[in-house]
Design a protein around this motif. Structure first.
Motif, PDB file in Angstrom:
ATOM      1  N   LEU A   1       2.279   3.091 -11.755  1.00  0.00           N
ATOM      2  CA  LEU A   1       1.005   2.412 -11.531  1.00  0.00           C
ATOM      3  C   LEU A   1       0.371   2.050 -12.874  1.00  0.00           C
ATOM      4  O   LEU A   1       0.424   2.827 -13.826  1.00  0.00           O
ATOM      5  CB  LEU A   1       0.028   3.325 -10.785  1.00  0.00           C
TER       6      LEU A   1
ATOM      7  N   TYR B   1      -5.616   1.232  -5.639  1.00  0.00           N
ATOM      8  CA  TYR B   1      -5.179   2.245  -4.679  1.00  0.00           C
ATOM      9  C   TYR B   1      -6.346   3.160  -4.294  1.00  0.00           C
ATOM     10  O   TYR B   1      -6.592   3.398  -3.111  1.00  0.00           O
ATOM     11  CB  TYR B   1      -4.013   3.068  -5.227  1.00  0.00           C
TER      12      TYR B   1
ATOM     13  N   GLY C   1      -3.670  -0.740 -10.888  1.00  0.00           N
ATOM     14  CA  GLY C   1      -3.027  -0.220  -9.686  1.00  0.00           C
ATOM     15  C   GLY C   1      -3.668   1.064  -9.206  1.00  0.00           C
ATOM     16  O   GLY C   1      -3.868   1.265  -8.000  1.00  0.00           O
ATOM     17  N   LYS C   2      -4.002   1.940 -10.139  1.00  0.00           N
ATOM     18  CA  LYS C   2      -4.692   3.184  -9.772  1.00  0.00           C
ATOM     19  C   LYS C   2      -6.047   2.876  -9.148  1.00  0.00           C
ATOM     20  O   LYS C   2      -6.437   3.496  -8.151  1.00  0.00           O
ATOM     21  CB  LYS C   2      -4.872   4.068 -11.006  1.00  0.00           C
TER      22      LYS C   2
ATOM     23  N   VAL D   1      -7.918   3.725  -0.336  1.00  0.00           N
ATOM     24  CA  VAL D   1      -7.710   4.941   0.458  1.00  0.00           C
ATOM     25  C   VAL D   1      -8.754   5.102   1.567  1.00  0.00           C
ATOM     26  O   VAL D   1      -8.375   5.354   2.722  1.00  0.00           O
ATOM     27  CB  VAL D   1      -7.613   6.194  -0.446  1.00  0.00           C
TER      28      VAL D   1
ATOM     29  N   PHE E   1       0.832  -1.199   0.000  1.00  0.00           N
ATOM     30  CA  PHE E   1       0.000   0.000   0.000  1.00  0.00           C
ATOM     31  C   PHE E   1       0.870   1.254   0.000  1.00  0.00           C
ATOM     32  O   PHE E   1       0.573   2.221  -0.713  1.00  0.00           O
ATOM     33  CB  PHE E   1      -0.950   0.009   1.205  1.00  0.00           C
TER      34      PHE E   1
ATOM     35  N   LEU F   1       2.147   1.822  -3.514  1.00  0.00           N
ATOM     36  CA  LEU F   1       1.077   2.322  -4.378  1.00  0.00           C
ATOM     37  C   LEU F   1       0.783   3.783  -4.064  1.00  0.00           C
ATOM     38  O   LEU F   1       0.581   4.602  -4.972  1.00  0.00           O
ATOM     39  CB  LEU F   1      -0.188   1.480  -4.204  1.00  0.00           C
ATOM     40  N   SER F   2       0.768   4.124  -2.796  1.00  0.00           N
ATOM     41  CA  SER F   2       0.476   5.492  -2.382  1.00  0.00           C
ATOM     42  C   SER F   2       1.519   6.469  -2.933  1.00  0.00           C
ATOM     43  O   SER F   2       1.178   7.519  -3.487  1.00  0.00           O
ATOM     44  CB  SER F   2       0.429   5.571  -0.857  1.00  0.00           C
TER      45      SER F   2
ATOM     46  N   ASP G   1       1.227   6.810  -6.693  1.00  0.00           N
ATOM     47  CA  ASP G   1       0.098   7.674  -7.027  1.00  0.00           C
ATOM     48  C   ASP G   1       0.489   9.139  -6.860  1.00  0.00           C
ATOM     49  O   ASP G   1       0.127   9.988  -7.664  1.00  0.00           O
ATOM     50  CB  ASP G   1      -1.107   7.333  -6.147  1.00  0.00           C
TER      51      ASP G   1
END
Length: 141
Positions: free
Chosen positions: A98, A106, A102-103, A110, A41, A44-45, A48
């Motif tokens: 991403l 994510y 993946g987007k 959130v 996570f 990914l964060s 992003d």
């Protein structure tokens, strides 16, 4: 506060208490986001937030060493959440980005991530939460 003149008690030690708090947090995380690890996570964060970055930079941005970061990226790539490509300015360097999947994953994660933070910090008052986060940031330097 532990003192040198008192017997050593494990339950009074900072590392023990931090490990207990982290274990509680990881249990909460797994309940809310069972399909990702906290490190996945985090990657990914940051992706992003930053867009395509090198694995090394992503590791620095997420406080992971190179070997851990490589494993995280490999697992996310197998799931189809990230893709790697050669950096056009330096073919020896890989960029991570991403994917659309993946987007999506994510973005879906959130709101539960916010709930994880809320539940983890739940036993503290709002003032204690703010102070705790300040103190953690000071320790992380």
């Amino acid at each position: 506060m532990p003192h040198a003149d008192k017997p050593y008690q494990l339950h009074d030690q900072v590392g023990f208490r931090m490990r207990q708090a982290n274990q509680r947090h990881l249990t909460i995380f797994a309940r809310y986001i069972p399909h990702l690890t906290p490190m996945q996570f985090a990657a990914l964060s940051k992706l992003d937030e930053l867009g395509a970055v090198s694995q090394n930079d992503l590791g620095r941005q997420t406080a992971m060493d190179a070997a851990t970061m490589k494993g995280v990226i490999d697992r996310l790539a197998r799931k189809g959440f990230v893709a790697t490509e050669a950096d056009p300015s330096d073919q020896r360097r890989l960029l991570v980005r991403l994917t659309e999947a993946g987007k999506d994953i994510y973005a879906a994660a959130v709101p539960p991530a916010r709930a994880i933070t809320e539940e983890t910090l739940g036993p503290l008052t709002a003032r204690e939460q703010a102070r705790f986060l300040q103190l953690l940031a000071k320790l992380a330097l």
